[in-house]
Design an enzyme around this catalytic site. Structure first.
Site, short mmCIF file in Angstrom:
data_model
loop_
_atom_site.label_atom_id
_atom_site.label_comp_id
_atom_site.label_asym_id
_atom_site.label_seq_id
_atom_site.Cartn_x
_atom_site.Cartn_y
_atom_site.Cartn_z
N LYS A 64 13.94 -1.90 -6.04
CA LYS A 64 13.57 -0.99 -4.95
C LYS A 64 14.63 -1.00 -3.85
O LYS A 64 14.95 0.04 -3.26
CB LYS A 64 12.21 -1.39 -4.36
CG LYS A 64 11.75 -0.52 -3.17
CD LYS A 64 11.64 0.97 -3.55
CE LYS A 64 11.31 1.86 -2.35
NZ LYS A 64 9.95 1.67 -1.84
N LYS A 97 13.79 -1.02 7.82
CA LYS A 97 13.30 -2.27 7.25
C LYS A 97 13.86 -2.48 5.85
O LYS A 97 14.31 -3.58 5.49
CB LYS A 97 11.77 -2.25 7.24
CG LYS A 97 11.11 -3.48 6.65
CD LYS A 97 10.67 -3.28 5.20
CE LYS A 97 9.62 -2.21 5.06
NZ LYS A 97 9.13 -2.07 3.66
#
Length: 291
Positions: free
Chosen positions: A168, A236
């Site tokens: 990811k 993030k």
């Protein structure tokens, strides 16, 4: 009918939980926003007043929360609630180390664990066409496959616990880099007096084509930055990319460039905008007024 406790009904979690209901699962959901819980109930699911209530008695517990602290908090809250044999699937995007911690913590309780971050944005969640990259044991992956197939189109086990998060991170690097390049292409074409709409149509049909060009070019040209995936979350995620690079001891110079662009957007007060708002950053760097 498999029972699922779904914790986190935000931009991504809400449509995923609704799609699980449509696929025939019995879904009980919890979110800090009561309106999100009410929406799941309206879609045929059940509502819970807390995470432990949502998880109580469920065969599968799924989480889709914003970041590492929330994942750790939910796991701490559920550690003594989950029954041995329960399958815990974390769809959140967090550091690989957090996913490994979740696995270690819950496996001590006899709970099976998978990290399963997703890609595809809000529309992908609505359309149940997400890409899902999974870390964990092969048997647990096989057991969760009906759930994954109800919310996604491309599903793969990519390695042990934490591996899904590494993939990811790579995905977010490519996505952020592509947004940055599409943004610069728009700035170049518009500054040169070219029809950028026609130009992007051509690019989308050639070797430069991508899902981002396919789905987002018109919104970017219109400066429609309503969030499908917020800059704050991509910020993030880029932190996860850079941390993973340090852990693996590899040099990723373009990753630092992408992280800088995302940080610039956040510093300009665009943290709540869609990550396509990197166009506004590119315009600012060229002294062109962002629209």
């Amino acid at each position: 009918m498999t029972t699922i406790g779904f914790i986190g009904l935000g931009i991504m979690g809400a449509p995923m939980a609704a799609n699980l209901v449509r696929a025939g699962f019995e879904v009980t959901g919890f979110d800090l926003d009561q309106t999100a819980v009410d929406a799941l109930v309206a879609a045929g699911g059940k509502g819970a007043a807390s995470a432990p209530e949502a998880a109580a008695g469920a065969e599968i517990v799924a989480t889709m929360v914003p970041a590492d602290p929330q994942v750790r908090a939910v796991v701490a809250e559920l550690a003594d609630v989950l029954r041995p044999g329960t399958l815990f699937v974390d769809f959140s995007t967090v550091c690989p180390q957090t996913s490994q911690w979740v696995a270690e913590t819950l496996q001590d309780k006899g709970v099976r664990v998978l990290d399963a971050p997703v890609s595809g944005g809000q529309q992908g969640a609505v359309d149940a066409v997400l890409s899902i990259m999974v870390g964990g044991e092969p048997d647990d992956f096989a057991a969760a496959l009906p759930v994954f197939e109800a919310v996604g189109r491309t599903v793969a086990r990519v390695g042990p616990h934490g591996a899904g998060q590494v993939v990811k991170a790579a995905n977010q690097l490519v996505v952020g880099g592509t947004y940055g390049l599409v943004a610069e292409a728009i700035v170049l074409m518009e500054a040169a007096g070219v029809d950028a709409t026609a130009g992007l149509d051509v690019l989308a049909g050639g070797l430069a084509g991508s899902r981002i060009l396919e789905l987002k070019r018109r919104g970017m040209l219109a400066r429609d930055f309503r969030p499908g995936f917020r800059i704050d979350l991509h910020h993030k995620d880029m932190g996860i990319v850079l941390d993973a690079a340090r852990q693996a001891e590899v040099a990723l110079p373009l990753a630092y460039q992408v992280a800088t662009l995302v940080q610039a957007a956040r510093s300009q007060g665009r943290g709540g905008d869609d990550h396509s708002a990197l166009l506004a950053v590119a315009e600012g760097l060229s002294g062109r007024e962002a629209r």
